[in-house]
Write an enzyme that holds these catalytic residues in place. Sequence first.
Site, PDB file in Angstrom:
ATOM      1  N   SER A  85       0.839  -1.204   0.000  1.00  0.00           N
ATOM      2  CA  SER A  85       0.000   0.000   0.000  1.00  0.00           C
ATOM      3  C   SER A  85       0.872   1.252   0.000  1.00  0.00           C
ATOM      4  O   SER A  85       2.044   1.217   0.398  1.00  0.00           O
ATOM      5  CB  SER A  85      -0.912   0.015   1.221  1.00  0.00           C
ATOM      6  OG  SER A  85      -1.662  -1.175   1.261  1.00  0.00           O
TER       7      SER A  85
HETATM    8  C1  LIG Z   1      -3.306  -3.958  -0.264  1.00  0.00           C
HETATM    9  S1  LIG Z   1      -2.802  -5.583  -0.058  1.00  0.00           S
HETATM   10  C2  LIG Z   1      -2.151  -5.598   1.590  1.00  0.00           C
HETATM   11  C3  LIG Z   1      -0.872  -4.836   1.764  1.00  0.00           C
HETATM   12  C4  LIG Z   1       0.005  -5.436   2.821  1.00  0.00           C
HETATM   13  N1  LIG Z   1      -0.469  -5.208   4.154  1.00  0.00           N
HETATM   14  C5  LIG Z   1       1.434  -4.989   2.649  1.00  0.00           C
HETATM   15  O1  LIG Z   1       2.001  -4.403   3.588  1.00  0.00           O
HETATM   16  O2  LIG Z   1       2.025  -5.254   1.601  1.00  0.00           O
HETATM   17  C6  LIG Z   1      -4.319  -6.448   0.218  1.00  0.00           C
HETATM   18  C7  LIG Z   1      -4.128  -7.925   0.492  1.00  0.00           C
HETATM   19  O3  LIG Z   1      -5.320  -8.427   1.056  1.00  0.00           O
HETATM   20  C8  LIG Z   1      -5.412  -9.765   0.633  1.00  0.00           C
HETATM   21  N2  LIG Z   1      -6.781 -10.244   0.826  1.00  0.00           N
HETATM   22  C9  LIG Z   1      -7.878  -9.962   0.083  1.00  0.00           C
HETATM   23  N3  LIG Z   1      -8.947 -10.598   0.571  1.00  0.00           N
HETATM   24  C10 LIG Z   1      -8.520 -11.302   1.657  1.00  0.00           C
HETATM   25  C11 LIG Z   1      -9.157 -12.168   2.575  1.00  0.00           C
HETATM   26  N4  LIG Z   1     -10.456 -12.445   2.492  1.00  0.00           N
HETATM   27  N5  LIG Z   1      -8.399 -12.708   3.566  1.00  0.00           N
HETATM   28  C12 LIG Z   1      -7.073 -12.438   3.655  1.00  0.00           C
HETATM   29  N6  LIG Z   1      -6.422 -11.638   2.793  1.00  0.00           N
HETATM   30  C13 LIG Z   1      -7.133 -11.071   1.818  1.00  0.00           C
HETATM   31  C14 LIG Z   1      -4.981  -9.722  -0.809  1.00  0.00           C
HETATM   32  O4  LIG Z   1      -4.604 -10.998  -1.277  1.00  0.00           O
HETATM   33  C15 LIG Z   1      -3.834  -8.723  -0.743  1.00  0.00           C
HETATM   34  O5  LIG Z   1      -2.615  -9.381  -0.622  1.00  0.00           O
END
Ligand SMILES: C[S@@+](CC[C@H](N)C(=O)[O-])C[C@H]1O[C@@H](n2cnc3c(N)ncnc32)[C@H](O)[C@@H]1O
Length: 412
Positions: A77
């Site tokens: 992000s």
């Molecule tokens: C914006 S990224 C997160 C950024 C992360 N915190 C970082 O520091 O790089 C959003 C993440 O949420 C995950 N995601 C989406 N739906 C999810 C779910 N139901 N459970 C767990 N992870 C999920 C996606 O696979 C993605 O990797």
Amino acid sequence: METNTVGKEEGTDRAFRDAMVDKLRDWGSARTGPVEAAMRAVPRHAFVPSATLEQAYGPGSVVTHRDENKRAISSASAPGVVAAMLEQLDVQPGLRVLEIGAGTGYNAALVAELAGSEGQVTTVDIGADIVAGARRGLAAAGYDRVRVVHGDGEAGHPEGAPYERIIVTAGAWDVSPAWREQLAPGGRLVVPLRMRGVTRSVALELDGTVWRSVSIVECGFMPMRGPSAVEETNLELGADSGVWLRVDDGQPIDADALGTALTSAPVLAWSGVVVPWTPMTHLDFWLAGAAPICRVLVSDRAREAGLVDPIYSWGSMGCYIDGSFAYLVRRPAPGDAGQEMVELGACAYGPDGEWLAGEVADRVRAWGAARVRDELEGLRIEVHPEGSADNPAAMITADKRHSRVFVTTTGG
Ligand SMILES: C[S@@+](CC[C@H](N)C(=O)[O-])C[C@H]1O[C@@H](n2cnc3c(N)ncnc32)[C@H](O)[C@@H]1O
């Protein structure tokens, strides 16, 4: 292909990181010493090995995974959002923290830095390949004490509960009951919550059965995926117009009636509200007083054809009712030298266009007055259990699967 390696450009990455954190401090995203120190300590480039140092330490997010339709599904992000959410989370040394959305692992490393060696950090991601990448990044940067779990974060991670802090780093449509069950008494949940298509990172604390906001930050996030994900409705206005209304929370929308709206003459209503040309804090919520709110998404083609001229590159917030819709517009206004000023207004199409444009302009005026009186500070978000009584004072009531979300303000 890896274009950066931890330690490879010793000194260079440190300079990039310091420049990034200096900006975050100037912008007010990193406000406290611990968050600033954590962001200086964790090598962000180690978590996005395919990015250049300029990209890794730039102001934007770094997309790492896309789905078959090329839609971004995972990223590191934007650092400003990361810092602001860590400030909301308020991690103290020794705390147990759960993150939903491991992504690259970068934020989990920052949380681990804040929680210290006595703390415990668990991060969950729904993508198996994403989990593997997060583990690699965390190991490369020296944070392999973070537990990375493959699973649906909707269920939290009961094995490690209770947690004093839970942070969700994907856009959530609802607050999962599992997060409440797994939060320790007195704990805090930080979640990018979607209400009527508007996303805010909300720091919530429990008061009995009600989550009450203690801080609200503007943000945008890729949505949570999985069986409980709720998609927004995208309605193109007529065949191949390049103009879509995006509607959330299952709000009813009359596709047939709106399909011909663009064939009518546009109606303009200017509000007289003149503001500096910067993001319009919480104006989207204020529009909900006029009619159901939507995003009006506009293709370059429709914009170049002069059909629709919204305020942002993606489009504008707007409203719709029956076969009419309105969206925000701006025009240059006089101001002090060096400060670009704009007047806000509404442009509407459809049989009730004149009425709707007037309503939207009125809501812009209400927002403008609240801005002047600084009542935007009075914005509150509460998440009540499903089936709770109405709140007549709410500017938005969004009914979810497990909850009712009320957005209120002392003004408006
Ligand atoms: C914006 S990224 C997160 C950024 C992360 N915190 C970082 O520091 O790089 C959003 C993440 O949420 C995950 N995601 C989406 N739906 C999810 C779910 N139901 N459970 C767990 N992870 C999920 C996606 O696979 C993605 O990797």
